[in-house]
Design a protein around this motif. Sequence first.
Motif, PDB file in Angstrom:
ATOM      1  N   TYR A   1     116.478  58.040  -7.256  1.00 34.81           N
ATOM      2  CA  TYR A   1     116.127  58.074  -8.207  1.00 34.81           C
ATOM      3  C   TYR A   1     115.159  56.755  -8.332  1.00 34.81           C
ATOM      4  CZ  TYR A   1     115.407  59.688 -13.155  1.00 34.81           C
ATOM      5  OH  TYR A   1     114.244  60.440 -14.005  1.00 34.81           O
TER       6      TYR A   1
ATOM      7  N   ALA B   1     109.654  58.082 -11.040  1.00 39.44           N
ATOM      8  CA  ALA B   1     109.445  58.880 -12.750  1.00 39.44           C
ATOM      9  C   ALA B   1     108.599  57.196 -13.326  1.00 39.44           C
ATOM     10  CB  ALA B   1     110.669  59.092 -14.042  1.00 39.44           C
TER      11      ALA B   1
ATOM     12  N   ASN C   1     108.232  62.836  -5.906  1.00 41.72           N
ATOM     13  CA  ASN C   1     108.501  63.754  -5.824  1.00 41.72           C
ATOM     14  C   ASN C   1     109.023  64.763  -5.393  1.00 41.72           C
ATOM     15  OD1 ASN C   1     110.118  63.208  -8.098  1.00 41.72           O
ATOM     16  ND2 ASN C   1     108.645  62.240  -8.747  1.00 41.72           N
ATOM     17  N   ILE C   2     108.020  65.173  -3.629  1.00 40.42           N
ATOM     18  CA  ILE C   2     107.463  66.068  -3.679  1.00 40.42           C
ATOM     19  C   ILE C   2     109.042  66.836  -2.828  1.00 40.42           C
ATOM     20  CG2 ILE C   2     106.453  67.150  -1.823  1.00 40.42           C
ATOM     21  CD1 ILE C   2     104.150  64.740  -2.252  1.00 40.42           C
ATOM     22  N   LEU C   3     109.707  64.876  -2.116  1.00 39.63           N
ATOM     23  CA  LEU C   3     111.229  65.003  -1.288  1.00 39.63           C
ATOM     24  C   LEU C   3     111.714  64.605  -2.114  1.00 39.63           C
ATOM     25  CD1 LEU C   3     109.638  63.907   1.949  1.00 39.63           C
ATOM     26  CD2 LEU C   3     110.132  66.497   1.258  1.00 39.63           C
ATOM     27  N   SER C   4     112.014  63.510  -2.907  1.00 38.69           N
ATOM     28  CA  SER C   4     113.008  62.719  -4.332  1.00 38.69           C
ATOM     29  C   SER C   4     112.676  62.546  -5.232  1.00 38.69           C
ATOM     30  CB  SER C   4     112.868  62.034  -3.382  1.00 38.69           C
ATOM     31  OG  SER C   4     113.816  60.724  -3.722  1.00 38.69           O
ATOM     32  N   ARG C   5     113.366  61.911  -6.243  1.00 41.14           N
ATOM     33  CA  ARG C   5     113.107  61.753  -7.400  1.00 41.14           C
ATOM     34  C   ARG C   5     112.413  60.521  -7.352  1.00 41.14           C
ATOM     35  NH1 ARG C   5     113.862  64.993 -11.456  1.00 41.14           N
ATOM     36  NH2 ARG C   5     111.946  63.558 -11.984  1.00 41.14           N
TER      37      ARG C   5
ATOM     38  N   VAL D   1     104.591  59.971  -8.382  1.00 41.56           N
ATOM     39  CA  VAL D   1     103.907  61.638  -8.132  1.00 41.56           C
ATOM     40  C   VAL D   1     104.017  62.512  -6.821  1.00 41.56           C
ATOM     41  CG1 VAL D   1     102.260  64.001  -7.978  1.00 41.56           C
ATOM     42  CG2 VAL D   1     102.435  62.321 -10.769  1.00 41.56           C
TER      43      VAL D   1
ATOM     44  N   MET E   1     104.715  62.383 -14.016  1.00 38.24           N
ATOM     45  CA  MET E   1     106.447  62.605 -14.120  1.00 38.24           C
ATOM     46  C   MET E   1     107.013  61.185 -14.948  1.00 38.24           C
ATOM     47  SD  MET E   1     107.409  64.917 -12.269  1.00 38.24           S
ATOM     48  CE  MET E   1     108.672  64.946 -12.043  1.00 38.24           C
TER      49      MET E   1
END
Lengths: 414, 552
Positions: free
Chosen positions: A242, A279, A273-277, A270, A130
Motif C-alpha cells: 500500500y 493512492a 493499482n493494476i497489481l497492487s494498492r 493509477v 486514486m
Amino acid sequence: MASQNDNKNLVCPFCSLHCDDVSVTTDNNQYKVNESNNVCAKKIDTYNLNNKSMLLPKKGAKVVSLSSALEDIRNIIKGHNETLIINHGVDLSGVRSMLNFASQKNYIIDHINSKFLYQNIGVVQRTGYMATSLTEAKNRADVVMVFGNQIFDKSPRLLEKVLGAKNSLYMKKKKELILIGDFSENIIKEIKKKCNVTNVKLDLDLTNDFLNATSLDSSEAVKGLKKSKLSNIKNIINKSKYLVAIWLASDFIKAKNPKKIISSISKYIVDRNILSRAACMPISGSLADATSSQALTWTTGFSSRIKHSEGTFKHDRNAFDSKHLIDNNNVDVVIHISTISPDKLKLNKNVKNIVLGHPNTTFTMAPDIFIPVGIPGIDYEGIMFRTDNVVSVALKSIRGIKLPTTQNILDKLA
Amino acid sequence: MITQLKSGNVYDPHNKIFNVKKDIFIEDGKIINKKDIKSKIDKVINCSDKIVMPGAIDLHTHIGGGKVNIARLMLEEFHNEIDPNYDSSSIIAPSTLKTGLKYIEMGYTTCFEPALLPINARQAHAEMSDIPFIDKGGYALLGNDDYFLSLLKNKSSQSTINDYVAFILKATQSIGIKVVNPGGINAFKFNQRALNVDEKSKYFNITPREIVEKLTKALYDLGVPHPLHVHCSNLGIPGNFFSTIETIKAANGLPIHLTHIQFQSYGNNGDRGFSSAAVEISNYLNKIDNLTCDVGQIMFGQTVTMSGDSMSQHRNHKHAHPKKWMCMDIECDAGCGVVPFKYQDKSFVNALQWAIGLEIFLLAEDPWKVFLTTDHPNGAPFTSYPHLIKLLMDKTFRNDILNQLPKGILEHTILHTLKREYTMDEISIMTRSAPAKILGLEKKGNFSNGSDADITVYNKNIKDIEEMFAHPSLVIKDGKIVVENGQIKEYIWGKTHTVKPEYDKSIEKDLSKFFDKYHTMKLDNYIISDDEMHRLVGSPIYVNNCSRKRKE
Ligand code: SF4
Ligand SMILES: [Zn+2]
C-alpha cells in the motif's frame, strides 16, 4: 470572561490537519498549549492577541464603531462597479454567508490559494485518480513517497500523527519514507526517529523520469541519482502493498511544469493499482482551502472563481482569477476575508480595500475599512474540512472576547 | 390559518383511499380532520380537476456527501452555463440548490441519501442542509469498517454489534444502515478484487454472508423500522443473480431491502454471456414476505455513477465516459468511486439493462414491495422519474422504445410479452405510502390527521402522463405553497430524519480507545450532536419512532 487556568480542548484551525487532540489553558483570554512536546505549540500561541491587536473596527487609521464601519462599507459598495471577495481562510459558516452575500449583490468570489487547488483537481477533471485519507495512510501505508520539502513545515504533526504514528492496525514495522526533492538535514534527522528514510535529492521537474526509472523492468538512469540508490528504491517499492504519494501543490511553484509533476505522480499511482494498492494524498493549504472548495462545489458546482449573475453562479477560471482581476483593473472594490492567519495581506492601491480579518492582521498598506472578526475554533464554533476532504471537524470556542463572526458581518451587509 | 384543498381526486393509499373526491384540510403545516376544525377556513383551493397525493418520497438518491461532491467537481463542464455546450436539461451531479429546485418542481418532498459514510456524515448533512425545500435523511454505511469487521473477527456477541449499530445511528444522525458490497470494499484495500457471498476476505477471514446476517439481525433487534439496505456483492457482473439470491437468504427470513436490484439481476447466458435474470429475482421478491427492493432503472444518456463500492468502481473505470474517474479509500471506514458513464441505446448491454429494470417493475406483484428509483444518478438523474412512470403506465410507449433497440434484444427479454400497465393507484403506492412505510415515517406519505402537510397536486387535464408528473400544478411542503403553476413561491428549508434506538453506552469507551489509537480524530469529534445539527450543520432533526422496544 474566561476564568483563570481553564483547561479546554482545542480543535486546531491553523492547518489542514485540524488536530483535535490539543489541550490549552486559557487565562485572561490568552491561550497556551499544554503539551510542551507539541511541535505546534509555539505556532498556535503566536495567534494570541498582543498589544498591537486590533479589537475595534478602523476606517483608515481611525478607530470607528461597528455600525459606522458597516455604513461605510455599504457606501463604498454602492458607488462601485465590480466587487471581488477574496477568501484567505474562514470556516463553513463564513463561506456560506459569503455565497449568500455574493448571490444578492452579484459579486465575484475567489480563494487566495485557488491556483494550487486547480493544480490538484486537474488530475480529477482530466484523468483517472486514486486517493486515500489520513487514517488509511496511518494504518495501511508501508511506503510513502513525499514530494517537495515544505510539507512538514506546513503540516507539522503529519509525521507524528500519520507517517510515523506509534500505533497502526496493519503496519507492524516502521514506514519506508522516500523523500523526493531537497529536504534539509534537520528534517531528515527528525523523520529518521520515526521512519526509515531514503532521501532522493532531485530536481522536481525530473519527477516523471524518476518514477519511470523505479519500475522493475526499467534500466533507465536518472540524472544525479546513483545506480545503487535507485536499485534500493526499486526494492522498497517492489515490496510495497500500500504505497502512498503525498505532496503540497505550493511546493511545485518554482518548478517549470507543476501540472506535469502532479499528473506524473497520479498516473504512476493509477498504474500501480493494476497489481497492487497505492493512492495519492495531497496536502491542502492552511487557509481553509478545503472548506472553501467543498462548500463552493456543493452550492454552485464550481470549486472557486465564481460570479453571481442572472440568478446563478457562473464560473470562469481565468476571468475570475483575483490576481488577474486586480492587475487588469477589472474590479474596484475588494473584500478580503482572513480569519485564520494574521500574515501580511497584500492590498492594492487601485481598488477600495475592505478587510474582515484576524485581530492581528498586518497589511502592505492600510485598508479603507478594517473590521476585526473572530477566529473560528478560537472565538466561535464552526465546521472546517481537513486536507483529505472526507473528514470535517466541529470547531470549539475557547475564549470569551466578543468579536463578531464573519457571518455576523456579511449577514448584516447582505 | 386553515387551507382547504377542495374536491380533488385524492390518493391516500395508507388509508386505502384511491381516486376518491375529497377535501383535504391543512392547519399549521399539518393535515387536520374536518371534524377537528375549530376556526374559519382562510383559503380554499379548487381541486376539482386535480389529482391530490401526498408529497413523493425518494428512498434512494445520491444527493449529498463526499462522492457527490467529487462528481460535481469532476464534471464541471456539465454545469458551466457560460459554456456553449451547456445543456440545461441534463442535471449531472447538480448543485444543492438545483437538486432542491428540481425535486420540488416534480412534487418530491422527502429524499434519502443512501450512502452516508459515518466519517463523512458531517459533510453529507451540511450539504443536504443546503438543499432547499425537501426533508432528508441518510443511511449510514457499515460492514466495511475495520472496527465492525474486528468485532466479527473477535466473535463479539450480537448484543455488542447491536450497540455499535445503534451508536452509529446516533453519532451520524442517520435513519437507517446500508451495507455496500459487504466486506468487499475493505478487502479491496488489501488488494482483493472480488468477494463472493461465501468467500472469506483474506485479512479478516469473514464472508459477506456473515456481515449481512449480523446487520439484518441488529436492525431487527433494535426495532429500527428500515431494514438493512443492501447493495449486494458482485454489482454489475454477469451471473450475479446467484449472489443476489444468496444475499437474500443471508437475512434468514428477517426484513431486508435490496437496492438498485436491476444491477443485481444479471445472468450470463446467451451468445454475449449477458442475460436477464429478472424472472428469477422477481420470483423471490414475490414469494418472500420480508423482502423489498428499489429498482435503479437506467435511462439512455450521459450520467455519472457514484458508489461506495470502490472495488467495483475501480473495475468499471475502463468504461468511463468522458474518460476520467476517481476512487478513494476512506478512513478505515469505507471507500468510494466516481465514474462518469453514458448509457447507449445502441449498446446491447445497456439496452438489456434498460429492459431488465422494466421487467422487474412489471413482474413485481405487490407495489408495496418495489420502489421507483433510478439510483440517482447511477442509472439516470432523478429528473427522469416522470418518463419512467410513463414507461410503466403505457405499454405502447414502452414497446415503441423497445422496438428501436438493437434487434438481438428481443430474444433476451420478455418485456414485449408483458402487457401490464401500472395504474395510478399503484404509482401512488410505490412513490408515497410504500416508502414512508418501509422507512417508518409515520407522518409522511399519508393524509391522516396530524401528518405533515406535504402535498402534490397534479392537473388531470394534462393528458400526457409524463408531462403531468413532471409539472404538478401545486406543491405544498409543511403546509406552505412552494410551487404554483411551475413557479417557486417561497424558499423553505426542511429537516433531517433520524432514528435513535437505545444502546449500552459502554461501547463508546471501547470505541474511544480505538479512535485514540488508530484514527486521526477523536470519538467526541466524530459524534454529531443534535445541537450541532441545528446550529452548525444547519438542519434541525426529527427523531422517528422505533417500531418497538429493543430485543437484545
Ligand atoms: S499540525 Fe496543524 S492542525 Fe495540528 S496542531 Fe499543528 S497547526 Fe494545528
Ligand atoms: Zn445508490
